[in-house]
Design a protein around this motif. Structure first.
Motif, PDB file in Angstrom:
ATOM      1  N   LEU A  82       2.018  -2.273  -2.664  1.00 32.29           N
ATOM      2  CA  LEU A  82       1.490  -2.106  -1.310  1.00 32.29           C
ATOM      3  C   LEU A  82       1.157  -0.643  -1.012  1.00 32.29           C
ATOM      4  O   LEU A  82       0.347  -0.367  -0.131  1.00 32.29           O
ATOM      5  CB  LEU A  82       2.507  -2.624  -0.291  1.00 32.29           C
ATOM      6  CG  LEU A  82       2.744  -4.132  -0.312  1.00 32.29           C
ATOM      7  CD1 LEU A  82       3.864  -4.511   0.648  1.00 32.29           C
ATOM      8  CD2 LEU A  82       1.467  -4.877   0.047  1.00 32.29           C
ATOM      9  N   CYS A  83       1.772   0.281  -1.712  1.00 33.78           N
ATOM     10  CA  CYS A  83       1.424   1.698  -1.546  1.00 33.78           C
ATOM     11  C   CYS A  83       0.064   2.007  -2.168  1.00 33.78           C
ATOM     12  O   CYS A  83      -0.721   2.790  -1.611  1.00 33.78           O
ATOM     13  CB  CYS A  83       2.483   2.584  -2.195  1.00 33.78           C
ATOM     14  SG  CYS A  83       4.100   2.551  -1.390  1.00 33.78           S
ATOM     15  N   ASP A  84      -0.211   1.409  -3.316  1.00 31.72           N
ATOM     16  CA  ASP A  84      -1.402   1.752  -4.092  1.00 31.72           C
ATOM     17  C   ASP A  84      -2.575   0.795  -3.895  1.00 31.72           C
ATOM     18  O   ASP A  84      -3.706   1.127  -4.262  1.00 31.72           O
ATOM     19  CB  ASP A  84      -1.057   1.802  -5.582  1.00 31.72           C
ATOM     20  CG  ASP A  84       0.005   2.851  -5.899  1.00 31.72           C
ATOM     21  OD1 ASP A  84       0.041   3.870  -5.186  1.00 31.72           O
ATOM     22  OD2 ASP A  84       0.784   2.640  -6.842  1.00 31.72           O
ATOM     23  N   ASN A  85      -2.314  -0.380  -3.324  1.00 29.49           N
ATOM     24  CA  ASN A  85      -3.365  -1.401  -3.190  1.00 29.49           C
ATOM     25  C   ASN A  85      -3.349  -1.981  -1.778  1.00 29.49           C
ATOM     26  O   ASN A  85      -2.670  -2.984  -1.525  1.00 29.49           O
ATOM     27  CB  ASN A  85      -3.167  -2.513  -4.219  1.00 29.49           C
ATOM     28  CG  ASN A  85      -3.135  -1.985  -5.639  1.00 29.49           C
ATOM     29  OD1 ASN A  85      -4.172  -1.713  -6.230  1.00 29.49           O
ATOM     30  ND2 ASN A  85      -1.934  -1.836  -6.184  1.00 29.49           N
ATOM     31  N   PRO A  86      -4.052  -1.361  -0.831  1.00 28.24           N
ATOM     32  CA  PRO A  86      -4.057  -1.865   0.552  1.00 28.24           C
ATOM     33  C   PRO A  86      -4.500  -3.322   0.626  1.00 28.24           C
ATOM     34  O   PRO A  86      -5.420  -3.744  -0.081  1.00 28.24           O
ATOM     35  CB  PRO A  86      -5.071  -0.945   1.249  1.00 28.24           C
ATOM     36  CG  PRO A  86      -5.077   0.309   0.435  1.00 28.24           C
ATOM     37  CD  PRO A  86      -4.869  -0.139  -0.981  1.00 28.24           C
ATOM     38  N   THR A  95      -6.950  -3.066   6.948  1.00 24.37           N
ATOM     39  CA  THR A  95      -6.149  -3.065   5.727  1.00 24.37           C
ATOM     40  C   THR A  95      -4.766  -2.533   6.056  1.00 24.37           C
ATOM     41  O   THR A  95      -4.589  -1.696   6.943  1.00 24.37           O
ATOM     42  CB  THR A  95      -6.762  -2.205   4.605  1.00 24.37           C
ATOM     43  OG1 THR A  95      -6.870  -0.844   5.037  1.00 24.37           O
ATOM     44  CG2 THR A  95      -8.113  -2.742   4.184  1.00 24.37           C
ATOM     45  N   ALA A  97      -1.101  -0.959   4.342  1.00 23.95           N
ATOM     46  CA  ALA A  97      -0.497  -0.318   3.175  1.00 23.95           C
ATOM     47  C   ALA A  97       0.807   0.336   3.608  1.00 23.95           C
ATOM     48  O   ALA A  97       1.129   0.403   4.804  1.00 23.95           O
ATOM     49  CB  ALA A  97      -1.442   0.710   2.561  1.00 23.95           C
TER      50      ALA A  97
END
Length: 311
Positions: A82-86, A95, A97
């Motif tokens: 979830l940090c790297d892929n909204p 979106t 994240a």
């Protein structure tokens, strides 16, 4: 003379260490994993990372419209995904994240969800897909003399008791026009009674237009290399100021855009402290309505809200 007593953390059960780490932060948990194999096992446990995930994470995941959601072997893996892929949410209008160091929520509001004056008039704005955008469409400015973009978000969606900053996320076409003057950006909180007064910031949207005799230009010189990577035409543009012109340039100071990790640019619109809980909205605006000059070549992806760094 009394002998000093010491306590060996390694004698604690792994579950106890996990509980202690869950009261820290994602950054601290990752750092502690290098202490020993016991700490590594505790720091990787689901009980730690479940505390770092938002309490409404299951609702967020179930409402996502992202085309592909992988299966996660652990809560830690879910956190960093979830940090790297909204995630696309709210029918693709936002979106979601997580901020990696703190686990605080981040949202970006799509351009289609913003209020853009004359945005539905094809003569002035064009809606089109962009392969570099998170959303299905971006807004490309074709020609307006009145630039007014506004957005809002319910504060209940954000992490409570957190200072946030809002950013307009955009890029320029190869031939922008009329964007070399100062625009105004602002952020303010609102509730059922009305909106609080917020700070109004002066901002430049075209990084080539920053006068060289200002503090903003000195800031800009530090990112020129990145800007030229984004806009190779900017070094040879006839609109760029040469040193002699810049010395005589009377334009006031304003904030300049900075390059993002994803290849877009962003301009800081201001900050606010989210203490409204479920009752409130944050309102953001980007305006250039005073000069009356015609403008074109601005591509809006959206407005992003992120926790302020180093808080």
């Amino acid at each position: 003379m009394e002998q000093e007593s010491t306590f060996d953390l390694y004698v604690l059960p792994e579950g106890c260490i996990s509980n202690i780490l869950s009261l820290t932060s994602p950054r601290d948990a990752c750092r502690s994993s290098v202490v020993s194999s016991v700490f590594r096992s505790a720091a990787d446990s689901d009980s730690v990372w479940e505390r770092f995930l938002p309490s409404d994470i299951h609702q967020i995941l179930s409402s996502s419209v992202s085309p592909y959601l992988p299966n996660f072997s652990s809560k830690k893996e879910l956190f960093f995904c979830l940090c790297d892929n909204p995630l696309l949410s709210d029918n693709g209008s936002k979106t979601f994240a997580l901020e990696k160091c703190s686990g605080k929520k981040c949202y970006m509001i799509a351009a289609k969800e913003l209020s853009i004056i004359w945005g539905d008039t094809p003569t002035y704005w064009k809606w089109r897909p962009d392969p570099e955008s998170r959303f299905s469409e971006v807004a490309e400015l074709l020609d307006v003399c009145w630039l007014e973009i506004r957005g809002k978000l319910e504060t209940r969606l954000l992490s409570p008791n957190t200072t946030y900053r809002a950013y307009t996320v955009f890029k320029l076409t190869e031939t922008p026009r009329g964007l070399g003057i100062l625009a105004e950006a602002s952020v303010k909180l609102a509730n059922g009674v009305g909106a609080e007064e917020g700070e109004v910031k002066s901002v430049y949207l075209d990084p080539r237009s920053v006068p060289s005799n200002t503090g903003a230009h000195r800031q800009q010189r530090g990112i020129n290399r990145g800007i030229f990577r984004l806009f190779p035409w900017s070094a040879r543009s006839s609109n760029a100021l040469n040193p002699e012109e810049a010395v005589r340039d009377p334009r006031p100071e304003g904030q300049v855009p900075r390059e993002r990790w994803d290849g877009w640019m962003e301009i800081d619109m201001g900050e606010f402290f989210n203490d409204r809980g479920d009752d409130g909205e944050v309102e953001m605006s980007l305006l250039e309505v005073k000069r009356g000059n015609w403008k074109s070549g601005l591509i809006i992806q959206g407005i992003e809200l992120r926790p302020k760094e180093n808080q």
